[in-house]
Design a protein around this motif. Structure first.
Motif, PDB file in Angstrom:
ATOM      1  N   GLU A 146      40.508  34.280  42.495  1.00 56.08           N
ATOM      2  CA  GLU A 146      39.881  33.481  41.252  1.00 56.08           C
ATOM      3  C   GLU A 146      39.771  32.069  41.704  1.00 56.08           C
ATOM      4  O   GLU A 146      38.863  31.390  41.281  1.00 56.08           O
ATOM      5  N   GLY A 147      40.859  31.733  42.022  1.00 59.63           N
ATOM      6  CA  GLY A 147      41.068  30.168  42.565  1.00 59.63           C
ATOM      7  C   GLY A 147      40.035  29.720  43.590  1.00 59.63           C
ATOM      8  O   GLY A 147      39.735  28.627  43.681  1.00 59.63           O
ATOM      9  N   ILE A 148      39.481  30.590  44.415  1.00 58.86           N
ATOM     10  CA  ILE A 148      38.472  30.182  45.128  1.00 58.86           C
ATOM     11  C   ILE A 148      37.121  30.393  44.622  1.00 58.86           C
ATOM     12  O   ILE A 148      36.099  30.532  45.306  1.00 58.86           O
ATOM     13  N   GLY A 149      37.010  30.738  43.286  1.00 60.15           N
ATOM     14  CA  GLY A 149      35.649  30.967  42.858  1.00 60.15           C
ATOM     15  C   GLY A 149      35.037  32.260  42.752  1.00 60.15           C
ATOM     16  O   GLY A 149      33.969  32.686  42.100  1.00 60.15           O
ATOM     17  N   LEU A 150      35.823  33.340  43.127  1.00 63.23           N
ATOM     18  CA  LEU A 150      35.272  34.798  42.614  1.00 63.23           C
ATOM     19  C   LEU A 150      35.342  35.232  41.516  1.00 63.23           C
ATOM     20  O   LEU A 150      36.466  34.792  40.778  1.00 63.23           O
ATOM     21  N   LYS A 151      34.401  35.936  41.058  1.00 64.21           N
ATOM     22  CA  LYS A 151      34.390  36.524  39.752  1.00 64.21           C
ATOM     23  C   LYS A 151      34.832  37.983  39.623  1.00 64.21           C
ATOM     24  O   LYS A 151      34.452  38.762  40.588  1.00 64.21           O
ATOM     25  N   ASN A 152      34.967  38.303  38.439  1.00 61.45           N
ATOM     26  CA  ASN A 152      35.285  39.692  38.034  1.00 61.45           C
ATOM     27  C   ASN A 152      36.369  40.236  38.950  1.00 61.45           C
ATOM     28  O   ASN A 152      35.981  41.350  39.692  1.00 61.45           O
ATOM     29  N   VAL A 153      37.223  39.568  39.329  1.00 59.82           N
ATOM     30  CA  VAL A 153      38.085  39.947  40.443  1.00 59.82           C
ATOM     31  C   VAL A 153      39.167  41.253  39.818  1.00 59.82           C
ATOM     32  O   VAL A 153      39.838  41.250  38.811  1.00 59.82           O
ATOM     33  N   ARG A 154      39.187  42.535  40.743  1.00 56.63           N
ATOM     34  CA  ARG A 154      40.099  43.549  40.272  1.00 56.63           C
ATOM     35  C   ARG A 154      40.878  43.876  41.622  1.00 56.63           C
ATOM     36  O   ARG A 154      40.359  43.736  42.678  1.00 56.63           O
ATOM     37  N   THR A 155      42.061  44.487  41.511  1.00 59.33           N
ATOM     38  CA  THR A 155      42.603  44.983  42.356  1.00 59.33           C
ATOM     39  C   THR A 155      42.971  46.631  42.322  1.00 59.33           C
ATOM     40  O   THR A 155      42.658  47.131  41.151  1.00 59.33           O
ATOM     41  N   LEU A 156      42.981  47.112  43.174  1.00 57.20           N
ATOM     42  CA  LEU A 156      43.420  48.746  43.360  1.00 57.20           C
ATOM     43  C   LEU A 156      44.597  49.001  43.923  1.00 57.20           C
ATOM     44  O   LEU A 156      44.637  48.657  45.321  1.00 57.20           O
ATOM     45  N   THR A 165      48.029  30.117  50.175  1.00 56.52           N
ATOM     46  CA  THR A 165      49.010  30.341  49.023  1.00 56.52           C
ATOM     47  C   THR A 165      50.135  31.525  49.299  1.00 56.52           C
ATOM     48  O   THR A 165      51.091  30.881  48.650  1.00 56.52           O
ATOM     49  N   PHE A 166      50.076  32.108  50.550  1.00 57.73           N
ATOM     50  CA  PHE A 166      51.189  32.946  50.652  1.00 57.73           C
ATOM     51  C   PHE A 166      52.247  32.523  52.037  1.00 57.73           C
ATOM     52  O   PHE A 166      53.037  33.157  52.300  1.00 57.73           O
ATOM     53  N   GLY A 167      51.534  31.451  52.768  1.00 55.33           N
ATOM     54  CA  GLY A 167      52.035  30.837  53.866  1.00 55.33           C
ATOM     55  C   GLY A 167      51.866  31.865  55.178  1.00 55.33           C
ATOM     56  O   GLY A 167      53.053  31.583  56.248  1.00 55.33           O
ATOM     57  N   ARG A 168      51.127  32.707  55.300  1.00 56.18           N
ATOM     58  CA  ARG A 168      51.007  33.604  56.397  1.00 56.18           C
ATOM     59  C   ARG A 168      49.540  34.222  56.559  1.00 56.18           C
ATOM     60  O   ARG A 168      48.848  34.334  55.706  1.00 56.18           O
ATOM     61  N   HIS A 169      49.135  34.134  57.733  1.00 52.27           N
ATOM     62  CA  HIS A 169      47.763  34.665  58.158  1.00 52.27           C
ATOM     63  C   HIS A 169      47.891  36.233  57.856  1.00 52.27           C
ATOM     64  O   HIS A 169      48.633  36.861  58.445  1.00 52.27           O
ATOM     65  N   VAL A 170      46.806  36.564  57.364  1.00 52.37           N
ATOM     66  CA  VAL A 170      46.467  38.188  57.247  1.00 52.37           C
ATOM     67  C   VAL A 170      44.992  38.378  57.469  1.00 52.37           C
ATOM     68  O   VAL A 170      44.224  37.593  56.960  1.00 52.37           O
ATOM     69  N   ASP A 171      44.684  39.166  58.429  1.00 51.80           N
ATOM     70  CA  ASP A 171      43.236  39.717  58.707  1.00 51.80           C
ATOM     71  C   ASP A 171      42.762  40.200  57.268  1.00 51.80           C
ATOM     72  O   ASP A 171      43.311  41.245  56.664  1.00 51.80           O
ATOM     73  N   ILE A 172      41.606  40.098  56.756  1.00 47.36           N
ATOM     74  CA  ILE A 172      40.829  40.574  55.749  1.00 47.36           C
ATOM     75  C   ILE A 172      39.619  40.903  56.167  1.00 47.36           C
ATOM     76  O   ILE A 172      38.757  40.251  56.639  1.00 47.36           O
ATOM     77  N   VAL A 173      39.160  42.255  55.769  1.00 45.66           N
ATOM     78  CA  VAL A 173      37.920  42.561  56.163  1.00 45.66           C
ATOM     79  C   VAL A 173      37.220  42.893  54.762  1.00 45.66           C
ATOM     80  O   VAL A 173      37.738  43.466  53.838  1.00 45.66           O
ATOM     81  N   VAL A 174      35.746  42.361  54.958  1.00 47.84           N
ATOM     82  CA  VAL A 174      35.131  42.408  53.787  1.00 47.84           C
ATOM     83  C   VAL A 174      33.900  43.320  53.945  1.00 47.84           C
ATOM     84  O   VAL A 174      33.137  43.335  55.097  1.00 47.84           O
ATOM     85  N   MET A 195      50.065  41.823  43.374  1.00 47.39           N
ATOM     86  CA  MET A 195      48.496  41.904  43.031  1.00 47.39           C
ATOM     87  C   MET A 195      48.005  41.057  42.106  1.00 47.39           C
ATOM     88  O   MET A 195      46.971  40.283  42.377  1.00 47.39           O
ATOM     89  N   ALA A 196      48.822  40.595  41.233  1.00 41.87           N
ATOM     90  CA  ALA A 196      48.229  39.591  40.252  1.00 41.87           C
ATOM     91  C   ALA A 196      48.166  38.163  40.945  1.00 41.87           C
ATOM     92  O   ALA A 196      47.291  37.368  40.665  1.00 41.87           O
ATOM     93  N   ASP A 197      48.988  37.992  41.788  1.00 41.25           N
ATOM     94  CA  ASP A 197      49.030  36.814  42.488  1.00 41.25           C
ATOM     95  C   ASP A 197      47.938  36.583  43.713  1.00 41.25           C
ATOM     96  O   ASP A 197      47.049  35.921  43.633  1.00 41.25           O
ATOM     97  N   LEU A 198      47.627  37.769  44.197  1.00 37.20           N
ATOM     98  CA  LEU A 198      46.484  38.027  45.043  1.00 37.20           C
ATOM     99  C   LEU A 198      45.033  37.786  44.024  1.00 37.20           C
ATOM    100  O   LEU A 198      44.178  36.984  44.344  1.00 37.20           O
ATOM    101  N   LYS A 199      44.911  38.425  42.988  1.00 36.81           N
ATOM    102  CA  LYS A 199      43.872  38.158  42.032  1.00 36.81           C
ATOM    103  C   LYS A 199      43.788  36.850  41.761  1.00 36.81           C
ATOM    104  O   LYS A 199      42.598  36.309  41.532  1.00 36.81           O
ATOM    105  N   ALA A 200      44.733  36.058  41.184  1.00 38.47           N
ATOM    106  CA  ALA A 200      44.701  34.712  40.968  1.00 38.47           C
ATOM    107  C   ALA A 200      44.160  33.819  42.318  1.00 38.47           C
ATOM    108  O   ALA A 200      43.528  32.842  41.754  1.00 38.47           O
ATOM    109  N   MET A 201      44.661  34.426  43.245  1.00 38.96           N
ATOM    110  CA  MET A 201      44.229  33.394  44.724  1.00 38.96           C
ATOM    111  C   MET A 201      42.837  33.626  44.514  1.00 38.96           C
ATOM    112  O   MET A 201      41.972  32.569  44.840  1.00 38.96           O
TER     113      MET A 201
END
Length: 181
Positions: free
Chosen positions: A29-39, A68-77, A21-27
């Motif tokens: 933040e790396g594309i400009g998202l702010k106040n990023v938290r994981t659960l 970042t991780f070398g694999r496609h994953v579907d993400i729902v926002v 999750m720390a790597d996901l958070k860093a990813m």
């Protein structure tokens, strides 16, 4: 700035490799998202971004994830208001109090096909339930059997792009976006 929830379909990168999750958070933040938290360690992000179209945000996150991780994953926002509406629309409140980890919602990118949701009822055991609310699929599944046929039937192939979260996670994400944590 607007608050959003992002749900990853999978955090499995390969044999014995999971996204940290720390790597996901860093990813994020790396594309400009702010106040990023994981659960929890299942691919849940809460963040702030300029108001943007949801499909554009999903594509940005998916491209960054693959890079970042070398694999496609579907993400729902979902936007914060939509997430709070989803949580408030839980059609199984009694079951959620008694067995919150056995109540789940499959959060869909596009509304689940009506006929596919109707077909899920044939997979439900006597103590299982199915409901569609605003195109998302709510399930109460049984732990009495080692493997619920209902959960397996609510797949990408049948329903379209989406990802499931149990009531505990839905509620905690709603608390995060509701309080602006």
């Amino acid at each position: 700035m607007k608050t959003y929830v992002a749900l990853l379909y999978s955090i499995i990168l390969g044999e014995r490799r999971r996204v940290v999750m720390a790597d996901l958070k860093a990813m994020a933040e790396g594309i400009g998202l702010k106040n990023v938290r994981t659960l929890v360690a299942t691919g849940n992000l809460v963040f702030e971004a300029r108001t943007v179209k949801i499909p554009d945000l999903e594509r940005r996150l998916e491209m960054a994830f693959e890079e970042t991780f070398g694999r496609h994953v579907d993400i729902v926002v979902r936007g914060a208001e939509d997430w709070l509406k989803l949580a408030a629309g839980n059609p199984f409140p009694a079951e959620s109090v008694d067995t919150a980890d056995q109540v789940a919602v499959r959060v869909m990118r596009s509304p689940a096909p009506v006929e596919a949701v109707a077909a899920l009822h044939s997979y439900a055991a006597e103590d299982e339930k199915v409901a569609s609310v605003d195109g998302d699929i709510w399930l109460v599944f049984s732990r009495e059997r080692p493997s619920s046929r209902l959960l397996a039937a609510a797949s990408h192939k049948r329903m379209g792009i989406g990802t499931s979260r149990n009531w505990n996670t839905v509620r905690r994400l709603a608390e995060m976006v509701g309080s602006g944590q």
